[in-house]
Scaffold this motif. Structure first.
Motif, PDB file in Angstrom:
ATOM      1  N   UNK A 443      44.405  50.878  52.209  1.00 53.73           N
ATOM      2  CA  UNK A 443      44.576  49.442  52.445  1.00 53.73           C
ATOM      3  C   UNK A 443      45.215  48.770  51.241  1.00 53.73           C
ATOM      4  N   UNK A 444      46.207  47.905  51.432  1.00 50.49           N
ATOM      5  CA  UNK A 444      46.773  47.163  50.295  1.00 50.49           C
ATOM      6  C   UNK A 444      45.765  46.135  49.778  1.00 50.49           C
ATOM      7  N   UNK A 445      45.635  46.045  48.473  1.00 56.05           N
ATOM      8  CA  UNK A 445      44.668  45.112  47.889  1.00 56.05           C
ATOM      9  C   UNK A 445      45.079  44.798  46.450  1.00 56.05           C
ATOM     10  N   UNK A 446      44.465  43.770  45.917  1.00 58.33           N
ATOM     11  CA  UNK A 446      44.602  43.452  44.500  1.00 58.33           C
ATOM     12  C   UNK A 446      43.291  42.890  43.991  1.00 58.33           C
ATOM     13  N   UNK A 447      43.167  42.859  42.667  1.00 53.00           N
ATOM     14  CA  UNK A 447      41.949  42.393  42.014  1.00 53.00           C
ATOM     15  C   UNK A 447      42.218  41.042  41.359  1.00 53.00           C
ATOM     16  N   UNK A 448      41.244  40.130  41.442  1.00 59.21           N
ATOM     17  CA  UNK A 448      41.283  38.883  40.683  1.00 59.21           C
ATOM     18  C   UNK A 448      40.053  38.841  39.790  1.00 59.21           C
ATOM     19  N   UNK A 449      40.269  38.739  38.482  1.00 55.07           N
ATOM     20  CA  UNK A 449      39.146  38.671  37.554  1.00 55.07           C
ATOM     21  C   UNK A 449      39.556  37.886  36.320  1.00 55.07           C
ATOM     22  N   UNK A 450      38.618  37.066  35.822  1.00 53.59           N
ATOM     23  CA  UNK A 450      38.877  36.240  34.650  1.00 53.59           C
ATOM     24  C   UNK A 450      38.623  36.996  33.352  1.00 53.59           C
ATOM     25  N   UNK A 451      37.772  38.004  33.413  1.00 51.10           N
ATOM     26  CA  UNK A 451      37.363  38.712  32.204  1.00 51.10           C
ATOM     27  C   UNK A 451      38.463  39.680  31.755  1.00 51.10           C
ATOM     28  N   UNK A 452      38.833  39.594  30.472  1.00 50.29           N
ATOM     29  CA  UNK A 452      39.915  40.437  29.952  1.00 50.29           C
ATOM     30  C   UNK A 452      39.566  41.915  30.003  1.00 50.29           C
TER      31      UNK A 452
END
Length: 650
Positions: A443-452
């Motif tokens: 499945x195509x996906x991406x991650x969103x995260x604020x932590x470096x």
């Protein structure tokens, strides 16, 4: 049991009144800091009624300072600073210089010494971290250009204040020596300052060489014990122990020791968890710090020195703002960014209180100066929301808009090229496992995260990442929320998750949103904000354990006759797609999965709509390939597992 307990009385009175006045301040749309300071005024020696123990309050405030500075170090980001260094470093230093000179000028008019004016001006030059970040977060501009500049500016101010807190005691010692004997610059100034700098350098070297190895190792070892209580205790022991050791062994301030402890800990992969675990105690003692500061305020200054107070407020709200506006414009930034930076800095807070308290304690600042600083802080914090609203109103007029917020300037967020993909918010343990499963399923996906650190881990794993706060419309736009199929919020904090869900639902009413919750109340909160499905962690764990216990029965009783060898089962295409999705998800006999997740995996090709997949699930349940567990969960049987092995690949 003795009933005369001043420590308990001071804590109870401080926290209770702080809650009451903080809630009132929040109700009237003012920062709760104002309420905490007013609570201190009420229990202080300058107002009638109960008077809290000043000595105990001061010691509690010291713990508050340590934990505040630990938090500053823990959230210190060299990356954020370097990304805006060309404007933040010269801008902050220039603005602080102007504000300090204005404060020194006012001190001269009031008949104070040069050093008193210097301390007074420095206290007026630095903005409150708490107030500034809250103002930016409320307007969701932390991840924009103006937000980054404001935060970088604030980091430079904080570092300058840390340096000032270190050097002031040496400066006071030099003044004392000069006053008691002949003026010898070498003995009175240079030697004390040199000794202080050497002590700070020695402490910094120890922390960088030894602390960078020992502190993360200790935290990781504690985390591996599996005890949350021990982990929380380790974080607090590191913060308080390093601060106390720095003061005892090197003669530097508690504040500097705590800042270094937080900064070293920030390099660990466990920094985010450390921040979460220390937050409740840090907040509680920070409140007591503000209460203790309020206790020092003499309201008589409002009557006895009205013009001096007016001048102080003018320096904070007008002088600092004009200096910041001129500097930002000088660097060729547009008016909207310049106005936002100006409004962000038009207040003072915790660092000003720490510096004022230290100045009075060292005899460098008269008590009248501290009173002016406290009164100026309260008034400027009250005025700050109105100033921000005026700035944003002016921006809307300039942009010719009446109903939409200020246009957000371009930044370095690059939009994804994916479509019909899954957006995974958060790359902790749950987010990582989910990403691995999506990758296996193709499945195509991406991650969103604020932590470096989380961003680095996700990129190292080869995943596409958008670095930022998922509650920010700009970040969701970059993640392709308008063309995504699903959004999965894996972050454990229900309040933060709610902000993400609300913004995502506002941006795309058709987006399928799955969120994580830990209680029925959290689940209901997330549903109200627009989540389609809620996964209750504790309930899922209990279900999985129950069905693991039932696995022998599943194997014996739930198997149904399979097709003769070499003969393919007679199933419709949507049913084969669901069985193939079950195989791709790694389901073994007795494993459970949500119906939504199974349909998402089966619908990867886009060939089947939701009603057809629902009907297919119902038929598979009738055929004993799955067993329903409530409305949303399915358990695959031995027959279903065998059938999934025959399913064509998705």
């Amino acid at each position: 049991m003795p009933h005369h307990t001043p420590l308990i009385a001071t804590i109870v009175a401080g926290l209770t009144l702080a809650f009451a006045f903080g809630a009132l301040a929040h109700r009237v749309k003012v920062s709760p800091l104002v309420g905490y300071l007013l609570a201190g005024v009420i229990v202080g020696p300058f107002t009638p009624g109960y008077v809290a123990d000043q000595g105990l309050a001061t010691e509690l405030a010291e713990i508050g300072v340590i934990l505040l500075m630990f938090g500053v170090g823990l959230h210190f980001s060299l990356k954020d600073l370097m990304s805006v260094r060309t404007i933040a470093i010269p801008g902050a230093l220039g603005q602080m210089t102007v504000a300090t000179l204005l404060g020194m000028g006012l001190g001269h008019l009031l008949g104070w010494s040069l050093i008193s004016g210097l301390v007074f001006g420095l206290a007026l030059s630095v903005a409150s971290t708490v107030v500034l970040l809250r103002a930016l977060q409320e307007r969701r501009i932390v991840q924009t250009d103006r937000g980054r500049i404001a935060v970088g500016w604030l980091i430079v101010e904080d570092l300058a204040m840390v340096l000032a807190l270190v050097l002031l005691p040496a400066l006071a010692g030099g003044l004392t020596d000069a006053a008691s004997g002949p003026a010898d610059p070498l003995g009175a100034w240079i030697v004390p300052l040199g000794v202080t700098i050497l002590k700070v350098a020695g402490f910094a070297a120890l922390m960088l060489v030894v602390g960078r190895r020992v502190i993360p190792w200790l935290l990781h070892w504690t985390a591996h014990t599996g005890s949350r209580e021990l982990f929380r205790l380790a974080v607090l022991a590191i913060a308080l122990g390093v601060a106390f050791g720095a003061a005892s062994l090197f003669g530097v301030s508690f504040a500097l020791g705590a800042f270094f402890a937080g900064m070293i800990l920030a390099e660990s992969e466990l920094s985010q968890r450390a921040a979460e675990e220390s937050l409740p105690l840090r907040d509680a003692f920070a409140v007591l710090f503000f209460v203790s500061v309020g206790m020092l305020f003499n309201p008589a200054v409002l009557i006895e020195q009205p013009w001096a107070l007016l001048a102080t407020v003018a320096i904070i709200v007008v002088g600092k703002s004009m200096a910041a506006f001129a500097i930002v414009r000088l660097f060729k930034y547009d008016t909207n960014i310049s106005l936002t930076i100006s409004a962000s800095l038009a207040q003072i807070g915790e660092f000003s209180f720490i510096l004022a308290g230290l100045g009075v304690g060292l005899g460098l600042l008269p008590e009248a100066g501290r009173d002016l600083i406290l009164a100026g802080a309260i008034i400027s914090i009250i005025l700050n929301p109105f100033l921000f609203n005026a700035v944003f109103g002016l921006g809307r007029v300039r942009a010719g808009a009446t109903e939409t917020p200020l246009p957000i300037p371009a930044n370095d967020l690059r939009s994804t090229a994916l479509s019909e993909h899954v957006i995974v918010v958060g790359f902790g343990q749950v987010g990582r496992r989910l990403a691995e499963g999506l990758e296996i399923a193709g499945r195509p996906f991406l991650i969103v995260d604020l932590d470096d650190a989380a961003e680095r881990r996700a990129r190292d794993a080869g995943f596409e990442v958008v670095n930022g706060n998922a509650a920010d419309a700009r970040v969701l736009t970059a993640a392709g929320d308008s063309i995504a199929r699903s959004l999965v919020v894996t972050i454990p904090n229900g309040f933060e998750a709610g902000g993400v869900v609300e913004e995502a639902r506002r941006a795309n009413p058709e987006l399928h949103i799955i969120a994580r919750a830990h209680s029925d109340a959290e689940a209901e909160h997330l549903r109200r904000l627009g989540a389609d499905q809620i996964v209750l962690g504790e309930r899922e764990l209990a279900d999985a354990m129950l069905h693991r216990l039932r696995m022998p029965e599943v194997d014996d009783t739930e198997a149904s006759p399979s097709a003769p060898e070499g003969e393919r089962l007679l199933l419709a295409d949507p049913e084969w797609a669901l069985l193939a999705a079950a195989r791709a998800s790694g389901l073994a006999p007795g494993d459970t999965i949500s119906a939504g997740a199974l349909m998402d995996a089966a619908g990867v090709s886009g060939a089947f709509d939701v009603p057809r997949l629902h009907a297919a699930i119902a038929h598979l349940v009738e055929q004993d390939y799955f067993v329903r567990l409530g409305e949303e969960r399915l358990r695959i049987t031995l027959a279903g597992y065998a059938a999934s092995a025959q399913a064509p690949s998705l």
